[in-house]
Write a protein that holds these residues in place. Structure first.
Motif, PDB file in Angstrom:
ATOM      1  N   ALA A 190      -4.264 -10.424  25.132  1.00  0.00           N
ATOM      2  CA  ALA A 190      -5.416 -11.019  24.445  1.00  0.00           C
ATOM      3  C   ALA A 190      -4.990 -12.216  23.606  1.00  0.00           C
ATOM      4  O   ALA A 190      -5.701 -13.232  23.547  1.00  0.00           O
ATOM      5  CB  ALA A 190      -6.094  -9.967  23.566  1.00  0.00           C
ATOM      6  N   ASP A 194      -6.323 -16.086  24.109  1.00  0.00           N
ATOM      7  CA  ASP A 194      -6.910 -16.826  22.990  1.00  0.00           C
ATOM      8  C   ASP A 194      -6.151 -18.134  22.767  1.00  0.00           C
ATOM      9  O   ASP A 194      -6.758 -19.173  22.485  1.00  0.00           O
ATOM     10  CB  ASP A 194      -6.867 -15.981  21.710  1.00  0.00           C
ATOM     11  CG  ASP A 194      -7.856 -14.822  21.740  1.00  0.00           C
ATOM     12  OD1 ASP A 194      -8.804 -14.887  22.550  1.00  0.00           O
ATOM     13  OD2 ASP A 194      -7.674 -13.860  20.968  1.00  0.00           O
ATOM     14  N   GLU A 219     -13.311 -13.380  31.019  1.00  0.00           N
ATOM     15  CA  GLU A 219     -13.066 -13.798  29.638  1.00  0.00           C
ATOM     16  C   GLU A 219     -12.710 -15.274  29.515  1.00  0.00           C
ATOM     17  O   GLU A 219     -13.063 -15.910  28.530  1.00  0.00           O
ATOM     18  CB  GLU A 219     -11.929 -12.949  29.046  1.00  0.00           C
ATOM     19  CG  GLU A 219     -11.691 -13.178  27.569  1.00  0.00           C
ATOM     20  CD  GLU A 219     -10.694 -12.199  26.991  1.00  0.00           C
ATOM     21  OE1 GLU A 219     -10.242 -12.441  25.861  1.00  0.00           O
ATOM     22  OE2 GLU A 219     -10.378 -11.201  27.665  1.00  0.00           O
TER      23      GLU A 219
END
Length: 329
Positions: A190, A194, A219
């Motif tokens: 993650a 990001d 995502e």
């Protein structure tokens, strides 16, 4: 673009067949599919990093950064100065496994310094300051000290961040990320996603993101191209493809995703039946024929046309052009 592998003992194999992708500045195109479908080969072809027995026999790779005239990378010689000026400078790549991609006998800092010195002509001290700033930008703590570390002295997450820093050293127009979150734990994965999103926003670069994880695609991607056995079978806006998958392979991929449910509502996973054929055994028509529950007569012998199923959404499937009276229920 089509990529063929040759062998002295066997017939030539067309591993990637007429792939047509367009990358836009500031946007991310995800290339998805099972292992061995040709995703990494397609990415390496952009930088002309193919094996010696691989050849781009058909098509072109047109690179058009900003106001500069377009360049067909296929026409550049592998060791030519024009290609070296593009590779690592205007187009960079984050490789799948940083431990095997980074040099084990050079420090992280030396490897990034070299990129900046070669492409931007900075002096060693200036290059090291740029390197430290890059390592800090990608979230490596103690960047100045870490620059003197060797790859084996860093964790998997830090090695991946160092690889990203190296890829961004010259502010590329196009970043190719080949499964950059493979073998990382969920938290680190993650953080890397990001980081890539933030860096893309900062630099405005186009990104080709290669993965087999549809959750990651949802995502990070703006568009998605679904690849099977060297052929792009469906492509479009990520929301359209996920909401209305049109090719049986895309539908099967979506159906195979595990879903959270209460114990009483649990159902068995829905795997894709059969196995991926060897490239030399691929049908002349649709590559998914042997595993498709809807296959009919033309599928094995006639390659489906690229058919529009929505605004910017295309798929290659005979079912999309079949007469209504013959449609499969």
């Amino acid at each position: 673009m089509s990529i063929t592998f040759s062998s002295p003992d066997e017939a030539d194999i067309e591993a990637v067949r007429q792939v047509d992708l367009t990358l836009t500045p500031g946007k991310t195109l995800a290339l998805v599919g099972e292992s061995g479908c040709g995703k990494s080969v397609t990415a390496r072809a952009v930088l002309r990093l193919l094996d010696k027995n691989a050849e781009i026999r058909r098509g072109s790779i047109v690179f058009s950064p900003g106001d500069e005239p377009p360049t067909d990378i296929v026409k550049l010689k592998p060791d030519s100065l024009p290609l070296r000026a593009i590779r690592g400078n205007q187009i960079s790549m984050i490789f799948q496994e940083p431990m095997s991609s980074l040099s084990p006998v050079h420090t992280i800092g030396d490897q990034i310094d070299e990129m900046v010195i070669i492409h931007e002509g900075l002096k060693p001290k200036q290059a090291r300051e740029r390197t430290v700033a890059l390592l800090d930008q990608v979230g490596i703590p103690g960047a100045r000290e870490r620059a003197d570390a060797y790859p084996f002295q860093l964790s998997g997450g830090l090695r991946q961040r160092a690889m990203i820093a190296m890829a961004l050293a010259c502010t590329p127009k196009l970043l190719i990320a080949d499964e950059p979150t493979t073998a990382l734990d969920v938290t680190t994965q993650a953080q890397i996603l990001d980081l890539l999103r933030q860096l893309q926003a900062d630099f405005g670069m186009a990104m080709l993101f290669i993965t087999h994880d549809l959750g990651v695609v949802a995502e990070i991607a703006d568009e998605v191209a679904v690849m099977y056995l060297g052929d792009v079978v469906e492509q479009g806006n990520v929301h359209d493809v996920f909401a209305r998958p049109s090719h049986p392979y895309t539908q099967a991929l979506m159906a195979s995703i595990p879903k959270m449910a209460r114990k009483a509502d649990r159902v068995r996973l829905s795997p894709i039946k059969g196995t991926v054929p060897a490239p030399r055994d691929r049908p002349e028509g649709c590559a998914f024929t042997s595993r498709c529950p809807y296959a009919f007569e033309p599928c094995a012998t006639v390659r489906p046309e690229r058919t529009a199923v929505g605004n910017g959404h295309h798929a290659r499937c005979h079912l999309l052009t079949r007469q209504p009276a013959e449609a499969v229920a």
